[in-house]
Design a protein around this motif. Sequence first.
Motif, PDB file in Angstrom:
ATOM      1  N   LEU A 229       0.835  -1.211   0.000  1.00  0.00           N
ATOM      2  CA  LEU A 229       0.000   0.000   0.000  1.00  0.00           C
ATOM      3  C   LEU A 229       0.864   1.253   0.000  1.00  0.00           C
ATOM      4  O   LEU A 229       0.548   2.232  -0.667  1.00  0.00           O
ATOM      5  CB  LEU A 229      -0.936   0.001   1.219  1.00  0.00           C
ATOM      6  N   ALA A 230       1.967   1.219   0.759  1.00  0.00           N
ATOM      7  CA  ALA A 230       2.860   2.384   0.796  1.00  0.00           C
ATOM      8  C   ALA A 230       3.464   2.634  -0.581  1.00  0.00           C
ATOM      9  O   ALA A 230       3.503   3.777  -1.058  1.00  0.00           O
ATOM     10  CB  ALA A 230       3.961   2.161   1.831  1.00  0.00           C
ATOM     11  N   GLU A 231       3.899   1.542  -1.254  1.00  0.00           N
ATOM     12  CA  GLU A 231       4.448   1.661  -2.609  1.00  0.00           C
ATOM     13  C   GLU A 231       3.390   2.183  -3.572  1.00  0.00           C
ATOM     14  O   GLU A 231       3.656   3.062  -4.384  1.00  0.00           O
ATOM     15  CB  GLU A 231       4.939   0.287  -3.107  1.00  0.00           C
ATOM     16  N   LEU A 232       2.184   1.620  -3.461  1.00  0.00           N
ATOM     17  CA  LEU A 232       1.083   2.037  -4.335  1.00  0.00           C
ATOM     18  C   LEU A 232       0.796   3.518  -4.121  1.00  0.00           C
ATOM     19  O   LEU A 232       0.600   4.271  -5.085  1.00  0.00           O
ATOM     20  CB  LEU A 232      -0.161   1.194  -4.047  1.00  0.00           C
ATOM     21  N   MET A 234       2.861   5.872  -3.067  1.00  0.00           N
ATOM     22  CA  MET A 234       3.940   6.686  -3.628  1.00  0.00           C
ATOM     23  C   MET A 234       3.820   6.742  -5.150  1.00  0.00           C
ATOM     24  O   MET A 234       3.889   7.803  -5.757  1.00  0.00           O
ATOM     25  CB  MET A 234       5.288   6.083  -3.201  1.00  0.00           C
ATOM     26  N   ARG A 235       3.590   5.566  -5.756  1.00  0.00           N
ATOM     27  CA  ARG A 235       3.514   5.513  -7.212  1.00  0.00           C
ATOM     28  C   ARG A 235       2.289   6.264  -7.740  1.00  0.00           C
ATOM     29  O   ARG A 235       2.337   6.929  -8.771  1.00  0.00           O
ATOM     30  CB  ARG A 235       3.509   4.052  -7.685  1.00  0.00           C
ATOM     31  N   LYS A 236       1.191   6.145  -7.000  1.00  0.00           N
ATOM     32  CA  LYS A 236      -0.044   6.843  -7.379  1.00  0.00           C
ATOM     33  C   LYS A 236       0.195   8.360  -7.396  1.00  0.00           C
ATOM     34  O   LYS A 236      -0.217   9.074  -8.302  1.00  0.00           O
ATOM     35  CB  LYS A 236      -1.148   6.464  -6.383  1.00  0.00           C
ATOM     36  N   LYS A 237       0.880   8.842  -6.357  1.00  0.00           N
ATOM     37  CA  LYS A 237       1.144  10.278  -6.234  1.00  0.00           C
ATOM     38  C   LYS A 237       1.974  10.771  -7.422  1.00  0.00           C
ATOM     39  O   LYS A 237       1.661  11.788  -8.037  1.00  0.00           O
ATOM     40  CB  LYS A 237       1.904  10.508  -4.924  1.00  0.00           C
ATOM     41  N   LEU A 239       2.404   9.255 -10.400  1.00  0.00           N
ATOM     42  CA  LEU A 239       1.693   9.096 -11.667  1.00  0.00           C
ATOM     43  C   LEU A 239       0.616  10.177 -11.830  1.00  0.00           C
ATOM     44  O   LEU A 239       0.433  10.719 -12.927  1.00  0.00           O
ATOM     45  CB  LEU A 239       1.063   7.695 -11.739  1.00  0.00           C
ATOM     46  N   THR A 240      -0.092  10.492 -10.738  1.00  0.00           N
ATOM     47  CA  THR A 240      -1.123  11.531 -10.803  1.00  0.00           C
ATOM     48  C   THR A 240      -0.501  12.858 -11.235  1.00  0.00           C
ATOM     49  O   THR A 240      -1.044  13.564 -12.082  1.00  0.00           O
ATOM     50  CB  THR A 240      -1.801  11.692  -9.423  1.00  0.00           C
ATOM     51  N   GLU A 241       0.664  13.178 -10.662  1.00  0.00           N
ATOM     52  CA  GLU A 241       1.329  14.437 -10.984  1.00  0.00           C
ATOM     53  C   GLU A 241       1.803  14.444 -12.441  1.00  0.00           C
ATOM     54  O   GLU A 241       1.628  15.435 -13.158  1.00  0.00           O
ATOM     55  CB  GLU A 241       2.509  14.643 -10.018  1.00  0.00           C
ATOM     56  N   VAL A 242       2.367  13.317 -12.888  1.00  0.00           N
ATOM     57  CA  VAL A 242       2.833  13.223 -14.277  1.00  0.00           C
ATOM     58  C   VAL A 242       1.656  13.397 -15.241  1.00  0.00           C
ATOM     59  O   VAL A 242       1.725  14.154 -16.209  1.00  0.00           O
ATOM     60  CB  VAL A 242       3.548  11.868 -14.523  1.00  0.00           C
ATOM     61  N   ALA A 243       0.548  12.691 -14.952  1.00  0.00           N
ATOM     62  CA  ALA A 243      -0.635  12.763 -15.827  1.00  0.00           C
ATOM     63  C   ALA A 243      -1.194  14.183 -15.853  1.00  0.00           C
ATOM     64  O   ALA A 243      -1.627  14.675 -16.902  1.00  0.00           O
ATOM     65  CB  ALA A 243      -1.691  11.772 -15.347  1.00  0.00           C
ATOM     66  N   LYS A 244      -1.158  14.845 -14.684  1.00  0.00           N
ATOM     67  CA  LYS A 244      -1.668  16.223 -14.598  1.00  0.00           C
ATOM     68  C   LYS A 244      -0.812  17.145 -15.454  1.00  0.00           C
ATOM     69  O   LYS A 244      -1.328  17.964 -16.213  1.00  0.00           O
ATOM     70  CB  LYS A 244      -1.639  16.651 -13.129  1.00  0.00           C
ATOM     71  N   GLN A 245       0.514  16.992 -15.354  1.00  0.00           N
ATOM     72  CA  GLN A 245       1.427  17.833 -16.138  1.00  0.00           C
ATOM     73  C   GLN A 245       1.226  17.601 -17.636  1.00  0.00           C
ATOM     74  O   GLN A 245       1.386  18.520 -18.436  1.00  0.00           O
ATOM     75  CB  GLN A 245       2.889  17.526 -15.780  1.00  0.00           C
ATOM     76  N   LEU A 246       0.890  16.357 -18.008  1.00  0.00           N
ATOM     77  CA  LEU A 246       0.724  16.030 -19.427  1.00  0.00           C
ATOM     78  C   LEU A 246      -0.716  16.244 -19.892  1.00  0.00           C
ATOM     79  O   LEU A 246      -1.001  16.099 -21.078  1.00  0.00           O
ATOM     80  CB  LEU A 246       1.134  14.572 -19.670  1.00  0.00           C
ATOM     81  N   SER A 247      -1.614  16.556 -18.952  1.00  0.00           N
ATOM     82  CA  SER A 247      -3.046  16.731 -19.252  1.00  0.00           C
ATOM     83  C   SER A 247      -3.648  15.521 -19.957  1.00  0.00           C
ATOM     84  O   SER A 247      -4.324  15.658 -20.982  1.00  0.00           O
ATOM     85  CB  SER A 247      -3.272  17.986 -20.108  1.00  0.00           C
ATOM     86  N   VAL A 248      -3.358  14.330 -19.453  1.00  0.00           N
ATOM     87  CA  VAL A 248      -3.941  13.106 -20.004  1.00  0.00           C
ATOM     88  C   VAL A 248      -4.403  12.229 -18.841  1.00  0.00           C
ATOM     89  O   VAL A 248      -3.965  12.420 -17.716  1.00  0.00           O
ATOM     90  CB  VAL A 248      -2.914  12.306 -20.857  1.00  0.00           C
TER      91      VAL A 248
END
Length: 390
Positions: A229-232, A234-237, A239-248
């Motif tokens: 859960l801790a890994e998930l 961290m990875r979720k955070k 990925l969410t930021e990357v997707a937000k920056q890419l607007s996808v």
Amino acid sequence: MKDLFYYQDVMMQQFEAEVVSKGLENGRNYVVLSNTVFYPTGGGQPHDTGTLNDVQVVDVEKVGDEIRHYIEGTVDGAVYGKLNWQRRFDHMQQHAGQHILTAAFVELFNAPTVSFHLGAEQVTIDIAVEQLTEEQLIAAEARANEIILENRPIETKWVTEQELTSYNLRKEVAVTGDIRLVIIPNFDYNGCGGTHPTSTGQVSALKILGTEKMKGNVRVSFVCGQRVLAELGMRKKVLTEVAKQLSVPEAEAASALVKVLATQKNTEKALATAKDKLLQFEAHALIANHDTIVAEVLTQRSMQELQKLARMVVTEKPNGIALLATETEGKLQFVAARGEQVTISMKSVSTVVLPLINGKGGGNDQLVQGGGEILMTAEQLVAAMQKSCL
Ligand SMILES: [Zn+2]
């Protein structure tokens, strides 16, 4: 050994005992107790922490037959001990997960584990194979999670060396005398002195995070239980930021990033071409404004640009010399280049001007470059270079 609290009841979190002896080792206080729930470092599993009468237990090691509790303070007589249960249960989850994953690799691919490390963030096992394919990793992870979901009991049993022969052990046991077996029925039989939960379900989940080649083996990194859960998280955070920056949407982040990088590469190429064209225009203008010697001060230019420009000038003007200087980032920099019809060596230019600016440089007869301190203006430097060519 058998009577140790952590072997009697692995879920025990607190206990009462007596201080049997005390000591000082390398400046660290320790106590030995009549019994303990504190697991000492061993078998790839890190030691427990917690408190004895509110005094912090920072390390636990087995030295000979003693289990030494290293404490930040002193305790005497009767003690009440309490484990840092979060840390211990995490170790139990990782350790049992290791048994399960190791057994899965043996069951599916006859690939034995040769070493195990339970780290603060990830757990690793080294598997004695040349390589593991993506499919093998997926299959082993799936089998491990199947065993976890089936919630099989994890049993422990003390046996003698003679009794060992009736068990099909995963690997040979190194210890003699009474041997502790950790058993997941019909799946894994293993000699182990560590702590594990009482059923596979408590491992909760297992996720392989990566592999690397290690001295002829393959090292597999993974996490179990709460760490998944801790890994998930961290990875979720991330990925969410990357997707937000890419607007996808998150699922499209990787392909969107590939597109962005391809676009960037093309843009860089186009920009480099455009810059070269500009320099070409600049070179033409310099040639038009000067006679044989093209001496010029340019503002804020990189050494690379100066070199390119000087080369362009003398390529267009084979009987010419280009002497260019710039002041940039607190330094004076210069380039001197000659056309192919010119015989004077450019090294003679740097020999004259480098001492003037306490500088360093390099090059050959055709082209030299150098840089140094701002001990004069760029105009004065160019004038000195020009004088050295006359
Ligand atoms: Zn174990």
